[in-house]
Design an enzyme around this catalytic site. Structure first.
Site, PDB file in Angstrom:
ATOM      1  CE  LYS A 150      -1.430   1.427   5.999  1.00 59.77           C
ATOM      2  NZ  LYS A 150      -1.664   0.870   4.692  1.00 59.77           N
ATOM      3  CB  SER A 194      -0.964   0.019   1.183  1.00 61.76           C
ATOM      4  OG  SER A 194      -0.314   0.440   2.351  1.00 61.76           O
TER       5      SER A 194
END
Lengths: 149, 139
Positions: free
Chosen positions: A63, A23
């Protein structure tokens, strides 16, 4: 003593990690090895890459900080003003599991800030703090006028 | 692996989670939302038709809002499973997936527009069938 405390956190903390899954591509690829700054006391600036304990599962997740304390974000259908929390997003399109799934992340879930990639040799270097180039990140930060308490 | 890389290799793995490779799909959310829609229609039906009090009016507005919100959740959840999870081999086994999805989305919209007990229970049933198909592809 703050120094002793910082040293303890440094020694005990996680400071080398390997990245799995996609991601964060293209900034980070699966298999990248990173150094963490393991003793952050507050949320790094917007655009920084952080490792957190994912709310709910407790798994370590990597993230990007899209918004930090004091920012107003669009969480689902409501505007929320973040307290001591951050709004985290993955870089990779719509498929990242991030704050859009688990909401704002509290400061005690923060494990460290990723600042340097030391493997593979071809891509050694500092991890750039993307200036919320993520248009998405900017989009999710709302103007304060829209805040509904 | 050389000694150096063994020494360098991190002991901790961090996950840049994405739902495609992890395959985290679950129609449960859609079922729950469809159930909520049906329940809201039920609650709306129990409200007095004449001379509503202030509280009744507030409850009416609230139920309608929740109903529409959850019908939208049904649409979203079903769409994600349909577009991201189902693959051509599933389609071979269940050629009507596209049609079913389309009908569920239409039904959900109908539930947004109206307060209709029949449409609500149809939606619940359709989502349940969709969910059964989903789980049967996991076997």
């Amino acid at each position: 003593m703050p120094f002793a405390e910082g040293w303890r956190r440094l020694r005990r903390g996680t400071w080398r990690v390997a990245v799995a899954e996609e991601s964060m591509t293209p900034a980070l690829q699966p298999g990248d090895w990173l150094f963490l700054d393991p003793a952050p006391r507050r949320w790094p600036r917007r655009g920084s890459v952080v490792v957190v304990r994912q709310p709910g599962t407790g798994q370590l997740a990597i993230k990007r900080v899209a918004a930090g304390p004091g920012d107003v974000v669009l969480a689902g259908t409501e505007y929320v003003k973040l307290g001591d929390e951050a709004w985290l997003l993955g870089d990779g399109g719509g498929h990242s599991v991030d704050s859009r799934h688990y909401g704002p992340v509290p400061l005690d879930a923060l494990v460290g800030r990723a600042w340097f990639r030391y493997w593979p040799p071809r891509r050694i270097g500092l991890i750039p703090r993307r200036r919320a180039s993520s248009a998405r990140a900017r989009a999710s930060i709302a103007s304060k006028g829209k805040l509904r308490k | 692996m050389s000694l150096v890389t063994r020494w360098l290799k991190p002991t901790t793995t961090v996950y840049a989670h994405c739902d495609v490779p992890c395959g985290i799909y679950d129609p449960h959310q859609a079922e729950l939302a469809a159930r909520t829609v049906a329940r809201m229609v039920e609650l709306l039906g129990q409200l007095p038709k004449e001379n509503p009090t202030e509280a009744d009016r507030q409850k009416f507005v609230r139920c309608v809002a929740v109903k529409e919100q959850h019908a939208e959740i049904v649409k979203h959840e079903i769409q994600v499973i349909w577009s991201d999870y189902f693959k051509p081999e599933h389609l071979e086994r269940y050629p009507d997936i596209h049609d079913r999805t389309w009908k569920i989305l239409k039904l959900a919209s109908k539930n947004k527009q109206n307060i209709d007990a029949q449409a609500a229970s149809d939606l619940e049933a359709a989502v349940k069938e969709f969910s059964d198909i989903f789980w049967s592809t996991k076997k």
